[in-house]
Design an enzyme around this catalytic site. Structure first.
Site, PDB file in Angstrom:
ATOM      1  N   GLU A  58       0.828  -1.199   0.000  1.00  0.00           N
ATOM      2  CA  GLU A  58       0.000   0.000   0.000  1.00  0.00           C
ATOM      3  C   GLU A  58       0.869   1.259   0.000  1.00  0.00           C
ATOM      4  O   GLU A  58       1.821   1.383   0.785  1.00  0.00           O
ATOM      5  CB  GLU A  58      -0.877  -0.039   1.256  1.00  0.00           C
ATOM      6  CG  GLU A  58      -1.822   1.118   1.433  1.00  0.00           C
ATOM      7  CD  GLU A  58      -2.641   0.983   2.715  1.00  0.00           C
ATOM      8  OE1 GLU A  58      -3.692   1.643   2.794  1.00  0.00           O
ATOM      9  OE2 GLU A  58      -2.225   0.229   3.626  1.00  0.00           O
ATOM     10  N   LYS A 127      -9.165   2.273  -2.273  1.00  0.00           N
ATOM     11  CA  LYS A 127      -9.443   1.778  -0.927  1.00  0.00           C
ATOM     12  C   LYS A 127     -10.844   2.211  -0.482  1.00  0.00           C
ATOM     13  O   LYS A 127     -11.242   3.366  -0.657  1.00  0.00           O
ATOM     14  CB  LYS A 127      -8.387   2.289   0.050  1.00  0.00           C
ATOM     15  CG  LYS A 127      -8.452   1.658   1.428  1.00  0.00           C
ATOM     16  CD  LYS A 127      -7.222   2.027   2.248  1.00  0.00           C
ATOM     17  CE  LYS A 127      -7.190   1.305   3.585  1.00  0.00           C
ATOM     18  NZ  LYS A 127      -5.941   1.581   4.334  1.00  0.00           N
ATOM     19  N   CYS A 184      -5.486  -3.019   2.606  1.00  0.00           N
ATOM     20  CA  CYS A 184      -5.260  -3.103   4.042  1.00  0.00           C
ATOM     21  C   CYS A 184      -6.537  -3.216   4.875  1.00  0.00           C
ATOM     22  O   CYS A 184      -7.089  -4.288   5.043  1.00  0.00           O
ATOM     23  CB  CYS A 184      -4.416  -1.921   4.497  1.00  0.00           C
ATOM     24  SG  CYS A 184      -3.607  -2.207   6.091  1.00  0.00           S
ATOM     25  N   VAL A 375      -8.928 -62.931   8.870  1.00  0.00           N
ATOM     26  CA  VAL A 375      -7.576 -62.404   9.069  1.00  0.00           C
ATOM     27  C   VAL A 375      -6.618 -63.144   8.143  1.00  0.00           C
ATOM     28  O   VAL A 375      -6.383 -64.348   8.312  1.00  0.00           O
ATOM     29  CB  VAL A 375      -7.135 -62.544  10.535  1.00  0.00           C
ATOM     30  CG1 VAL A 375      -5.748 -61.939  10.728  1.00  0.00           C
ATOM     31  CG2 VAL A 375      -8.139 -61.883  11.469  1.00  0.00           C
ATOM     32  N   LEU A 379      -2.249 -56.425   4.958  1.00  0.00           N
ATOM     33  CA  LEU A 379      -2.417 -55.101   5.550  1.00  0.00           C
ATOM     34  C   LEU A 379      -3.852 -54.807   5.981  1.00  0.00           C
ATOM     35  O   LEU A 379      -4.096 -54.384   7.121  1.00  0.00           O
ATOM     36  CB  LEU A 379      -1.971 -54.030   4.546  1.00  0.00           C
ATOM     37  CG  LEU A 379      -0.482 -53.945   4.223  1.00  0.00           C
ATOM     38  CD1 LEU A 379      -0.263 -52.980   3.058  1.00  0.00           C
ATOM     39  CD2 LEU A 379       0.299 -53.481   5.448  1.00  0.00           C
ATOM     40  N   SER A 381      -6.747 -56.597   6.482  1.00  0.00           N
ATOM     41  CA  SER A 381      -7.386 -57.355   7.564  1.00  0.00           C
ATOM     42  C   SER A 381      -6.663 -57.135   8.883  1.00  0.00           C
ATOM     43  O   SER A 381      -7.284 -57.142   9.951  1.00  0.00           O
ATOM     44  CB  SER A 381      -7.434 -58.845   7.221  1.00  0.00           C
ATOM     45  OG  SER A 381      -6.130 -59.402   7.142  1.00  0.00           O
ATOM     46  N   ASN A 464     -12.021 -66.384  -7.503  1.00  0.00           N
ATOM     47  CA  ASN A 464     -13.195 -65.887  -6.793  1.00  0.00           C
ATOM     48  C   ASN A 464     -13.894 -66.950  -5.963  1.00  0.00           C
ATOM     49  O   ASN A 464     -14.610 -66.615  -5.011  1.00  0.00           O
ATOM     50  CB  ASN A 464     -14.176 -65.259  -7.782  1.00  0.00           C
ATOM     51  CG  ASN A 464     -13.718 -63.886  -8.247  1.00  0.00           C
ATOM     52  OD1 ASN A 464     -12.799 -63.312  -7.671  1.00  0.00           O
ATOM     53  ND2 ASN A 464     -14.351 -63.357  -9.278  1.00  0.00           N
ATOM     54  N   THR A 500     -13.788 -58.825  -4.947  1.00  0.00           N
ATOM     55  CA  THR A 500     -14.697 -59.831  -5.497  1.00  0.00           C
ATOM     56  C   THR A 500     -16.122 -59.459  -5.126  1.00  0.00           C
ATOM     57  O   THR A 500     -16.477 -59.413  -3.946  1.00  0.00           O
ATOM     58  CB  THR A 500     -14.359 -61.231  -4.964  1.00  0.00           C
ATOM     59  OG1 THR A 500     -13.004 -61.539  -5.322  1.00  0.00           O
ATOM     60  CG2 THR A 500     -15.286 -62.273  -5.543  1.00  0.00           C
ATOM     61  N   TYR A 501     -16.915 -59.199  -6.136  1.00  0.00           N
ATOM     62  CA  TYR A 501     -18.262 -58.654  -5.939  1.00  0.00           C
ATOM     63  C   TYR A 501     -19.187 -59.633  -5.220  1.00  0.00           C
ATOM     64  O   TYR A 501     -19.123 -60.843  -5.418  1.00  0.00           O
ATOM     65  CB  TYR A 501     -18.849 -58.298  -7.300  1.00  0.00           C
ATOM     66  CG  TYR A 501     -20.209 -57.660  -7.245  1.00  0.00           C
ATOM     67  CD1 TYR A 501     -20.339 -56.307  -6.939  1.00  0.00           C
ATOM     68  CD2 TYR A 501     -21.358 -58.398  -7.487  1.00  0.00           C
ATOM     69  CE1 TYR A 501     -21.592 -55.705  -6.891  1.00  0.00           C
ATOM     70  CE2 TYR A 501     -22.610 -57.809  -7.447  1.00  0.00           C
ATOM     71  CZ  TYR A 501     -22.728 -56.472  -7.139  1.00  0.00           C
ATOM     72  OH  TYR A 501     -23.960 -55.885  -7.088  1.00  0.00           O
ATOM     73  N   LYS A 644     -19.614 -51.989  -8.393  1.00  0.00           N
ATOM     74  CA  LYS A 644     -19.219 -52.494  -7.074  1.00  0.00           C
ATOM     75  C   LYS A 644     -19.384 -51.420  -6.007  1.00  0.00           C
ATOM     76  O   LYS A 644     -19.789 -51.704  -4.878  1.00  0.00           O
ATOM     77  CB  LYS A 644     -17.768 -52.978  -7.116  1.00  0.00           C
ATOM     78  CG  LYS A 644     -17.523 -54.146  -8.057  1.00  0.00           C
ATOM     79  CD  LYS A 644     -16.067 -54.591  -8.033  1.00  0.00           C
ATOM     80  CE  LYS A 644     -15.836 -55.744  -8.996  1.00  0.00           C
ATOM     81  NZ  LYS A 644     -14.437 -56.217  -8.995  1.00  0.00           N
TER      82      LYS A 644
END
Length: 690
Positions: A58, A127, A184, A375, A379, A381, A464, A500-501, A644
């Site tokens: 300014e 301004k 400003c 399980v 990663l 599960s 599948n 897997t659908y 899906k």
């Protein structure tokens, strides 16, 4: 010889970015010649560094702290000469220059921001709000914009220059580049002019400021600037007065900032006794995309349409910036994962507890106190299992209410099998094992599959059947033991259609991982292990699981070698695909833009910041690799996988990067085509010839 198209691809201006500068020159009070010289020098530096927009403070051509000297004829005439000199000596620069100066029109003095390009004055912003309290007495010398008697003025030999506080500058040949200027105090009022300008279409706001410094003011200034950029969904550039201003009663710190939608991109060094310049690359596409998605932004604009229609649009074009120009702005290789350790720990803490809270509420509302989970020792599960265990702790239920089953199949590796057993034991859950090979063999026989006759036909049916048998067992166990089946599939797999659908890993009663990408799951597990959320023994197993190669483990390897399938060799590196996923579903960017950003982020493993990734796993990718895996992603995401995602189980949204739930962030037809995305991807070069 360089390919012209390839050369242009590696140019940030071709991908919705612009480079901007905020300059803090050293000034001498009332020395307009010196101040013009510093302005010209910084403007040349900004242009050399390929910026197209440079903002100055300014009243920078006179200095802010002149007080009643603003009413001296010598100073006012010196300002005119300074503007003429700047226009003349910057005419060769491909740079929009915004400088602050006191200007007299119709016997009134105005606090102005002058927009110059190629030696011409494009417009003059004025301004609106003049502070006249505490240390400020601008009302003594200046008039506010509303007191201007004309909407155009003559200056430096030019006629009909747009003048006022209602100017919206539109750069026609750079998409989405529309800027507005305020001065400003304008941003310190309850409803700043930039709010209306943003609703009218401005994506870049420039604030020519003086703003003296007092204890704590810089922190407030930064908060104000960042919040205004977020509120306006805009870029906000702030230039405050610096060295050389009079310290008769005040002090100055030269605070310059560039913010974008709430994020601070660049900030000057304060109290520096020399001129300085900061630069940032602005992502204009991001701003427009966010405004489009946040429909209340448009509704707010409609509410104030009468005010917005009063803005005058000043159209201009810039000469194109040619040649190779990569981003200086650092885009994280892992957009879901902060590189700062403290922020990363906080992100992991929040994500983990969102998952736990979501599952806990589902169990309470359903009146069911047990969960069933498969399980595998992989990663996803693993992470779902530790979320389930922590949920039982939160509900003050025994961990034995987690009914965990490892279900080895035809290609289960020794390592994942061992880790699954060890982790279940270390967590103290109800550990179980079901060998699915007999039931899979029966299914193969029932449907007449060649494998039932001893032939090695490992097709999609063979794969599948195993996924389906696991899920079928889990649901029937849940029936028998009054439990809910916990899903384990993650966001990355959903985006790529890698599940897997139906009767497979696609389905569950509640999926805690549904909006967690693969790369974040890795860091979540590492955080749980290193912060010892369970036990040292469990942490050691978790860290070992992190070293396991990602594989569905459905096809047997030769001579007992497992795994024979490597997921990332089929669907692409998850670290690269998560980058593609984030910028596709969060911002809707063009594939060419995503590829350009990915190249800037991933081309050199030695550049930029990394999160907690071991040195040996720090990868780099060529533009050809980026293009290939992006095309894989685009085809899988837009062409073959939406059906899906249209019927996925419930699960909590975790991050702002979005989820793919049809009840939440993402709704799309299941029979769309990927043609327009793949067509754009063809413009990505296959190699870097730079």
């Amino acid at each position: 010889m360089k390919n012209e198209g390839t050369d242009q691809f590696f140019n940030l201006y071709r991908h919705g970015f612009i480079r901007v500068a905020v300059c803090t020159p050293t000034v001498k009070v009332a020395d307009t010649g010196f101040n013009a010289g510093e302005t010209i020098r910084l403007a040349r530096e900004a242009a050399e560094r390929k910026a197209v927009f440079a903002l100055f403070p300014e009243l920078g051509l006179s200095a802010y702290s002149n007080d009643d000297l603003f009413q001296q004829e010598a100073l006012l005439q010196g300002i005119i000469r300074a503007i003429e000199r700047i226009a003349r000596e910057t005419a060769s620069l491909n740079l929009i220059l915004v400088v602050g100066a006191p200007l007299r029109f119709n016997s009134r003095l105005f606090n102005c921001g002058i927009v110059l390009y190629r030696g011409r004055i494009i417009g003059i912003a004025v301004k609106s709000y003049l502070p006249n309290y505490r240390e400020f007495y601008e009302g003594r010398q200046f008039s506010p914009s509303e007191e201007a008697l004309a909407k155009t003025v003559r200056l430096c030999g030019q006629q009909e220059i747009p003048f006022g506080a209602d100017l919206l500058f539109e750069v026609g040949n750079i998409r989405h580049f529309r800027f507005f200027l305020e001065m400003c105090e304008d941003v310190w009022v309850p409803i700043p002019p930039s709010c209306f300008a943003s609703l009218a279409g401005a994506t870049v706001i420039g604030n020519l400021s003086a703003s003296n410094v007092t204890i704590g003011k810089a922190e407030y200034r930064q908060s104000l600037t960042a919040n205004q950029s977020a509120r306006c969904i805009a870029a906000y550039l702030y230039a405050a007065a610096g060295p050389g201003e009079s310290t008769t009663d005040l002090a100055w710190d030269g605070h310059a900032m560039i913010c974008e939608n709430g994020s601070l991109l660049a900030e000057s060094e304060r109290f520096l006794e020399r001129s300085q310049l900061i630069l940032a690359d602005l992502d204009l596409d991001r701003l427009v995309q966010d405004r489009m998605r946040q429909t209340t932004f448009g509704r707010n604009a409609f509410t104030h349409r009468e005010t917005l229609l009063k803005f005058r649009r000043i159209e201009m074009n810039l000469d194109p910036i040619e040649g190779r120009l990569l981003l200086d702005r650092e885009y994280a290789r892992f957009p879901y994962i902060p590189t700062d350790p403290a922020k990363r720990d906080q992100r992991c803490y929040e994500a983990y507890n969102i998952q736990v809270q979501g599952l806990a509420q589902r169990l309470k509302s359903s009146g069911i106190g047990k969960v069933v989970i498969g399980v595998s020792g992989g990663l996803d599960s693993t992470h779902a299992l530790i979320v389930a265990a922590r949920t039982m702790d939160m509900l003050k239920l025994p961990r034995s209410h987690v009914l965990a089953y490892t279900m080895p199949g035809f290609a289960t590796s020794d390592k994942t099998y061992r880790n699954a057993l060890c982790l279940m034991k270390a967590l103290g859950v109800d550990a179980n094992e079901i060998d699915i090979r007999p039931s899979c063999t029966q299914m193969l026989k029932d449907i007449g599959h060649p494998c039932a006759e001893g032939k090695t036909v490992y097709d999609i049916t063979f794969e599948n059947i195993q996924a389906g048998e696991r899920t079928s067992h889990l649901f029937r166990i849940a029936n028998r033991r009054n439990a809910l089946v916990i899903g384990t599939g993650d966001l990355s797999e959903l985006a790529l259609g890698w599940c897997t659908y139906g009767v497979g890993d696609h389905m569950s009663h509640y999926n805690v991982n549904a909006s967690i990408p693969k790369t974040l799951i890795q860091h979540l597990i590492r955080w749980v292990a290193r912060s010892v959320q369970f036990s040292p023994e469990a942490s050691a197993i978790l860290l070992d699981i992190l070293e396991t190669e990602i594989s569905p483990e459905l096809i047997p390897g030769d001579a007992g070698v497992q795994p024979s399938q490597r997921t990332e060799a089929i669907v692409g590196p998850y670290e690269l695909q998560d980058f593609n996923i984030f910028y596709t579903i969060r911002f809707g960017y063009l594939p060419t833009k995503i590829a350009f950003m990915a190249y800037c982020a991933w081309r050199d493993r030695t550049q930029g910041h990394w999160p907690d990734v071991p040195e040996a796993k720090r990868n780099a990718y060529t533009i050809g690799e980026i293009r290939h895996w992006l095309e894989v992603y685009l085809y899988r995401f837009f062409q073959i996988s939406q059906f899906k995602r249209s019927c996925i189980p419930n699960g909590p949204k975790v991050g702002s990067g979005g989820s793919l739930s049809p009840r939440g962030d993402y709704r799309a037809p299941s029979d769309s085509e990927a043609a327009v995305w793949l067509e754009d991807a063809k413009r990505i070069p296959e190699r870097d010839e730079g």
